[in-house]
Write a protein that holds these residues in place. Structure first.
Motif, short mmCIF file in Angstrom:
data_model
loop_
_atom_site.label_atom_id
_atom_site.label_comp_id
_atom_site.label_asym_id
_atom_site.label_seq_id
_atom_site.Cartn_x
_atom_site.Cartn_y
_atom_site.Cartn_z
N VAL A 1 1.00 -1.33 -0.12
CA VAL A 1 -0.05 0.04 -0.15
C VAL A 1 0.98 1.18 0.07
O VAL A 1 1.66 1.38 0.73
N GLU A 2 0.74 2.08 -1.21
CA GLU A 2 1.56 3.25 -1.27
C GLU A 2 0.93 4.41 -0.69
O GLU A 2 -0.38 4.61 -0.60
N SER A 3 1.74 5.52 -0.21
CA SER A 3 1.17 6.81 0.27
C SER A 3 2.28 7.73 -0.01
O SER A 3 3.62 7.15 -0.33
N GLY A 4 1.98 9.07 -0.04
CA GLY A 4 2.92 10.13 -0.05
C GLY A 4 2.99 10.85 -1.24
O GLY A 4 3.72 12.04 -1.36
N GLY A 5 1.97 10.62 -2.31
CA GLY A 5 2.03 11.35 -3.55
C GLY A 5 1.28 12.68 -3.28
O GLY A 5 0.69 12.78 -2.26
N GLY A 6 1.44 13.25 -4.30
CA GLY A 6 0.68 14.69 -4.33
C GLY A 6 1.41 15.72 -5.34
O GLY A 6 2.04 15.12 -6.25
N SER A 7 0.99 16.86 -5.18
CA SER A 7 1.43 17.97 -6.15
C SER A 7 2.76 18.65 -5.48
O SER A 7 2.84 18.75 -4.34
N VAL A 8 3.76 18.73 -6.52
CA VAL A 8 5.01 19.32 -5.69
C VAL A 8 5.69 19.95 -7.05
O VAL A 8 5.42 19.87 -8.08
N GLN A 9 6.37 21.14 -6.53
CA GLN A 9 6.94 22.18 -7.49
C GLN A 9 8.19 21.48 -8.00
O GLN A 9 9.02 20.87 -7.20
N GLY B 1 12.01 21.02 -8.65
CA GLY B 1 13.13 21.23 -7.70
C GLY B 1 12.71 20.84 -6.40
O GLY B 1 13.49 20.82 -5.56
N GLY B 2 11.66 20.53 -5.94
CA GLY B 2 11.02 20.02 -4.81
C GLY B 2 11.54 18.63 -4.45
O GLY B 2 11.99 18.00 -5.25
N SER B 3 11.08 18.32 -3.24
CA SER B 3 11.32 16.76 -2.90
C SER B 3 10.17 16.17 -2.59
O SER B 3 8.99 16.92 -1.95
N ARG B 4 10.08 14.90 -2.37
CA ARG B 4 8.82 14.21 -1.89
C ARG B 4 9.46 12.65 -1.43
O ARG B 4 10.16 12.15 -2.17
N ARG B 5 8.70 12.19 -0.36
CA ARG B 5 9.30 10.74 0.10
C ARG B 5 8.00 10.00 -0.11
O ARG B 5 6.79 10.30 0.46
N LEU B 6 7.92 8.96 -0.67
CA LEU B 6 6.84 7.94 -0.81
C LEU B 6 7.15 6.82 -0.04
O LEU B 6 8.24 6.42 0.42
N SER B 7 5.98 6.19 0.53
CA SER B 7 5.99 5.11 1.29
C SER B 7 5.41 4.12 0.93
O SER B 7 4.21 4.30 0.17
N CYS B 8 5.81 2.66 1.22
CA CYS B 8 4.91 1.65 0.66
C CYS B 8 4.90 0.55 1.81
O CYS B 8 6.26 0.18 2.28
N VAL B 9 3.83 0.28 2.61
CA VAL B 9 3.65 -0.55 3.51
C VAL B 9 3.58 -1.93 3.05
O VAL B 9 2.67 -2.19 2.22
N VAL B 10 4.55 -2.77 3.54
CA VAL B 10 4.71 -4.05 2.90
C VAL B 10 4.20 -5.16 3.86
O VAL B 10 4.59 -4.99 5.05
N SER B 11 3.31 -5.85 3.61
CA SER B 11 3.02 -7.23 4.53
C SER B 11 2.64 -8.41 3.84
O SER B 11 2.56 -8.62 2.60
N GLY B 12 3.04 -9.54 4.70
CA GLY B 12 2.87 -10.91 3.86
C GLY B 12 4.05 -11.43 3.46
O GLY B 12 3.95 -12.48 2.88
N LEU B 13 5.36 -10.78 3.74
CA LEU B 13 6.44 -11.27 3.58
C LEU B 13 6.81 -12.49 4.42
O LEU B 13 6.66 -12.55 5.44
N THR B 14 7.28 -13.62 3.91
CA THR B 14 7.46 -14.78 4.50
C THR B 14 9.04 -14.79 4.68
O THR B 14 9.78 -14.02 4.29
N PHE B 15 9.64 -15.89 5.48
CA PHE B 15 10.95 -15.97 5.45
C PHE B 15 11.57 -16.15 4.19
O PHE B 15 11.18 -17.24 3.49
N GLY B 16 12.65 -15.52 3.90
CA GLY B 16 13.19 -15.41 2.74
C GLY B 16 13.75 -14.28 2.04
O GLY B 16 13.63 -13.33 2.65
#
Length: 126
Positions: free
Chosen positions: A5-13, A15-30
């Motif tokens: 599930v991603e978040s953090g998008g939006g409008s930016v000028q 030259g600016g910066s943005r940090r996107l996040s992705c919550v990851v679930s369901g990873l198994t050992f490996g």
């Protein structure tokens, strides 16, 4: 089956910066490749950066120097820090995951073959 599930998008000028996040679930050992892609207005999918859970990262040439991929393993969050954004960075940004069946150093890729995808988060640079 990995959920993303991603978040953090939006409008930016430009030259600016943005940090996107992705919550990851369901990873198994490996070992997994967790990556960021984007879909441009022209509908071209481009791989940007990959995080190998063995502790390696890789970048497309277009992302080197401006984008940084990282993971907070304690929170199962994958990040994409984007700096010095340009108008051509406008796109839908999506994270993806695939189990990595390899040993040794970095073995991820930034092309088709990822099994699980998030819904995406839109970034608009103006």
């Amino acid at each position: 089956h990995v959920q993303l599930v991603e978040s953090g998008g939006g409008s930016v000028q430009a030259g600016g910066s943005r940090r996107l996040s992705c919550v990851v679930s369901g990873l198994t050992f490996g070992r997994y490749c967790l990556a960021w892609f984007r879909l441009t207005p022209e509908k071209a999918r481009e791989g940007l950066a990959a995080f190998d859970t063995a502790g390696y990262t890789g970048y497309a040439d277009s992302a080197k120097g401006r984008f940084t991929i990282s993971q907070d393993s304690s929170k199962n969050i994958l990040y994409l820090q984007m700096d010095n954004l340009k108008i051509e960075d406008t796109a839908m940004y999506t994270c993806a995951a695939v189990e990595a069946h390899c040993s040794g150093g970095y073995c991820c890729y930034l092309s088709d073959g990822y099994n699980d995808w998030g819904q995406g988060t839109q970034v608009t640079v103006s």
